[in-house]
Design an enzyme around this catalytic site. Structure first.
Site, PDB file in Angstrom:
ATOM      1  N   GLU A  32       0.578  -1.267  -0.110  1.00 19.53           N
ATOM      2  CA  GLU A  32      -0.105  -0.156   0.101  1.00 19.53           C
ATOM      3  C   GLU A  32       0.687   1.178  -0.114  1.00 19.53           C
ATOM      4  O   GLU A  32       1.053   1.917   0.704  1.00 19.53           O
ATOM      5  CB  GLU A  32      -0.890   0.065   1.361  1.00 19.53           C
ATOM      6  CG  GLU A  32      -1.731  -1.259   1.543  1.00 19.53           C
ATOM      7  CD  GLU A  32      -2.535  -1.241   2.911  1.00 19.53           C
ATOM      8  OE1 GLU A  32      -1.857  -0.476   3.827  1.00 19.53           O
ATOM      9  OE2 GLU A  32      -3.137  -1.997   3.039  1.00 19.53           O
ATOM     10  N   PRO A  33       1.666   1.405  -0.989  1.00 20.99           N
ATOM     11  CA  PRO A  33       2.467   2.499  -1.174  1.00 20.99           C
ATOM     12  C   PRO A  33       1.720   3.879  -1.230  1.00 20.99           C
ATOM     13  O   PRO A  33       0.938   3.719  -2.313  1.00 20.99           O
ATOM     14  CB  PRO A  33       3.627   2.313  -2.156  1.00 20.99           C
ATOM     15  CG  PRO A  33       2.880   1.367  -2.976  1.00 20.99           C
ATOM     16  CD  PRO A  33       1.818   0.703  -2.021  1.00 20.99           C
ATOM     17  N   ARG A  39       2.926   7.542  -0.183  1.00 22.99           N
ATOM     18  CA  ARG A  39       4.075   8.766  -0.410  1.00 22.99           C
ATOM     19  C   ARG A  39       5.147   8.466  -1.452  1.00 22.99           C
ATOM     20  O   ARG A  39       5.403   9.273  -2.454  1.00 22.99           O
ATOM     21  CB  ARG A  39       4.938   8.919   0.894  1.00 22.99           C
ATOM     22  CG  ARG A  39       5.727  10.013   1.115  1.00 22.99           C
ATOM     23  CD  ARG A  39       6.498  10.027   2.421  1.00 22.99           C
ATOM     24  NE  ARG A  39       5.773   9.792   3.423  1.00 22.99           N
ATOM     25  CZ  ARG A  39       5.318  10.754   4.258  1.00 22.99           C
ATOM     26  NH1 ARG A  39       5.417  11.774   4.014  1.00 22.99           N
ATOM     27  NH2 ARG A  39       4.486  10.636   5.374  1.00 22.99           N
ATOM     28  N   CYS A  41      -1.673  34.315   9.644  1.00 23.29           N
ATOM     29  CA  CYS A  41      -1.483  35.000  11.051  1.00 23.29           C
ATOM     30  C   CYS A  41      -1.053  33.857  11.978  1.00 23.29           C
ATOM     31  O   CYS A  41      -1.956  33.726  13.121  1.00 23.29           O
ATOM     32  CB  CYS A  41      -2.598  35.830  11.594  1.00 23.29           C
ATOM     33  SG  CYS A  41      -3.194  36.943  10.254  1.00 23.29           S
ATOM     34  N   GLU A  42      -0.068  33.256  11.943  1.00 22.31           N
ATOM     35  CA  GLU A  42       0.588  32.288  13.070  1.00 22.31           C
ATOM     36  C   GLU A  42       1.827  32.238  12.693  1.00 22.31           C
ATOM     37  O   GLU A  42       2.654  32.025  11.572  1.00 22.31           O
ATOM     38  CB  GLU A  42      -0.184  30.770  12.711  1.00 22.31           C
ATOM     39  CG  GLU A  42      -1.725  31.017  13.077  1.00 22.31           C
ATOM     40  CD  GLU A  42      -2.157  29.356  13.332  1.00 22.31           C
ATOM     41  OE1 GLU A  42      -1.333  28.733  13.826  1.00 22.31           O
ATOM     42  OE2 GLU A  42      -3.405  28.975  13.235  1.00 22.31           O
TER      43      GLU A  42
HETATM   44  C1  LIG Z   1      -1.024   5.811   5.508  1.00 21.64           C
HETATM   45  C2  LIG Z   1      -0.986   4.406   5.111  1.00 21.64           C
HETATM   46  C3  LIG Z   1      -0.420   4.052   3.914  1.00 21.64           C
HETATM   47  C4  LIG Z   1       0.475   4.540   3.179  1.00 21.64           C
HETATM   48  O1  LIG Z   1       1.612   5.245   3.647  1.00 21.64           O
HETATM   49  P1  LIG Z   1       2.773   5.798   2.918  1.00 21.64           P
HETATM   50  O2  LIG Z   1       3.753   6.281   3.734  1.00 21.64           O
HETATM   51  O3  LIG Z   1       2.198   7.046   2.260  1.00 21.64           O
HETATM   52  O4  LIG Z   1       3.241   4.936   2.123  1.00 21.64           O
HETATM   53  C5  LIG Z   1      -0.522   2.616   3.996  1.00 21.64           C
HETATM   54  N1  LIG Z   1      -1.203   2.089   4.386  1.00 21.64           N
HETATM   55  C6  LIG Z   1      -2.320   2.572   5.509  1.00 21.64           C
HETATM   56  C7  LIG Z   1      -2.964   1.449   6.325  1.00 21.64           C
HETATM   57  C8  LIG Z   1      -1.998   3.681   6.003  1.00 21.64           C
HETATM   58  O5  LIG Z   1      -2.563   4.224   7.017  1.00 21.64           O
END
Ligand SMILES: *Cc1c(COP(=O)(O)O)cnc(C)c1O
Length: 421
Positions: A275-276, A278, A346-347
């Site tokens: 599940e990538p 980023r 404004c922070e």
């Molecule tokens: C956020 C998340 C990801 C993705 O993480 P990255 O660091 O963006 O690769 C994958 N699986 C789950 C369950 C997440 O919460």
């Protein structure tokens, strides 16, 4: 590798000058490169080509419909964490059998939505949630594949706000209790136990925490199989980091990560899901902004930009570093000078960088924040009634606005003033 490169001193997004897009769209805006996105997805896909697998893009990183459509067409699955994300994935044409549903607090409405539209699997995060999924599935007369998210108690060695695999974090069930929880899952109607899920955090810059976690998953697979569970899928989560600062050592490559997966769990004959988020979106996007003022303070000089913390919150929220580069490189070799780079909100937290060495810049000059494609636009807001930052996608010589900037009128008309006021 990305497709944001200088040509003759000016920054391009693929084959389009960034300044040309800025002239048409106005600043600030997010700018994605389609070929960079697709390339990153392909790197993961190839890294797992040694066996059956599905790369499920964690769409919370960047969830514009155009991005989802492109990745879906390339064959990506989606990892969703809300009913809204599920609806987005479906609207982008991603079939239910390629969507996995993660997240610690799925409501019964969200569970029903996914069961009606089709789902590959739920990643279950707790026993109460497991019972809720069972109840909804049973009431609809269906059986749904589930994986249970285990918390391996591994230190991901990342920022505390994005570490998720330690026992004190709210995510998953303790791995020590897995046997018991799997036994209950197997006995519940409407659930078909198919796998194990793990996700230890985000922006990991070393492979070692993954290795520890995946070894524990491999062990657990054997244990659960001995108990009679058919474990055919392993969802190994996301989390591989990207280089935000040029000075830092580059994080591991997807190919090394794929080999690590093969080495730790490859012998089990399971279908692998990852599940990538980023790493697919991060370096595929820039935030482009304009210098409004150069202000000389006491002992420090400020570059005041037209982008602010509402457009990119990562520096304020995670102390994140983004490279900030000029869109036009200066022609003469000039000396760099330190600036505090800030937005107009404004922070004091609305500070992107302190004492950052920059080439000389003046009001009206364009700058680009690199590595802003993930957790950028999706976390933006209209704080200070600053219109929601637009998004643009470039592909070779073409570009298109994929989310338009709202007008002040659009913003005002979203609210309702009751008649009785
Ligand atoms: C956020 C998340 C990801 C993705 O993480 P990255 O660091 O963006 O690769 C994958 N699986 C789950 C369950 C997440 O919460």
């Amino acid at each position: 590798m990305d497709h944001f490169l200088y040509r003759d001193g000016q920054l391009f997004a693929e084959d389009v000058p960034v300044a040309e897009i800025a002239a048409q769209v106005g600043t600030p805006f997010y700018l994605y490169s389609l070929n960079t996105l697709l390339r990153h997805f392909t790197l993961f896909d190839e890294a797992l080509s040694w066996g059956p697998h599905l790369v499920c893009y964690a769409m919370k990183a960047a969830s514009n419909q155009a991005i989802l459509t492109a990745l879906g067409k390339a064959g990506a699955g989606m990892d969703v964490v809300s009913g809204g994300e599920y609806a987005r994935a479906k609207a982008a044409g991603v079939p239910g059998e390629r969507i996995v549903f993660s997240g610690v607090g799925k409501t019964k409405e969200e569970i029903r939505l996914a069961l009606e539209g089709g789902i590959r699997q739920f990643n279950v995060e707790s026993e109460p949630e497991m019972r809720a999924i069972s109840e909804v599935a049973q009431s609809m007369g269906v059986e749904v594949p589930v994986a249970i998210r285990v918390n391996p108690d591994v230190d991901a060695k990342t920022h505390a706000k994005i570490a998720t695999g330690k026992s004190e974090n709210k995510f998953g069930i303790p791995i020590a209790r897995a046997k018991e929880v799997y036994a209950e899952a197997a006995a519940l109607p409407g659930l078909k136990v198919v796998g194990i899920d793990v996700h230890i955090g985000s922006q990991l810059t070393q492979l070692e925490p993954f290795e520890q976690a995946y070894r524990k998953v491999a062990e657990l697979t054997e244990v659960l199989r001995a108990e009679g569970h058919e474990i055919t899928r392993l969802d190994l989560g996301g989390g591989l980091g990207i280089p935000y600062a040029r000075s830092n050592e580059a994080p591991p490559l997807p190919s090394d990560y794929g080999q690590l997966i093969q080495r730790t769990v490859g012998h089990l004959g399971c279908e692998i899901e990852i599940e990538p988020g980023r790493l697919i979106a991060g370096n595929s996007g820039l935030l482009v902004s304009k210098v409004i003022y150069l202000k000389n303070g006491e002992g420090r000089d400020f570059l005041i930009l037209d982008a602010a913390m509402n457009d990119l919150i990562r520096p304020a929220m995670y102390d994140a570093h983004h490279e900030i580069i000029p869109v036009m490189e200066s022609e003469v070799a000039t000396e760099l000078a330190p600036y505090d780079i800030v937005g107009p909100v404004c922070e004091s937290g609305d500070t992107f960088a302190k004492g950052r060495l920059m080439p000389p810049l003046k009001a009206g000059d364009l700058v680009a924040f690199r590595s802003a494609g993930a957790y950028g636009a999706v976390m933006s807001s209209e704080y200070n009634t600053r219109p929601l930052v637009p998004e643009v996608l470039a592909k070779e010589v073409q570009f298109a606005v994929i989310r338009a900037r709202p007008t002040y009128e659009d913003i005002i008309n979203r609210d309702t003033v009751p008649e009785w006021l």
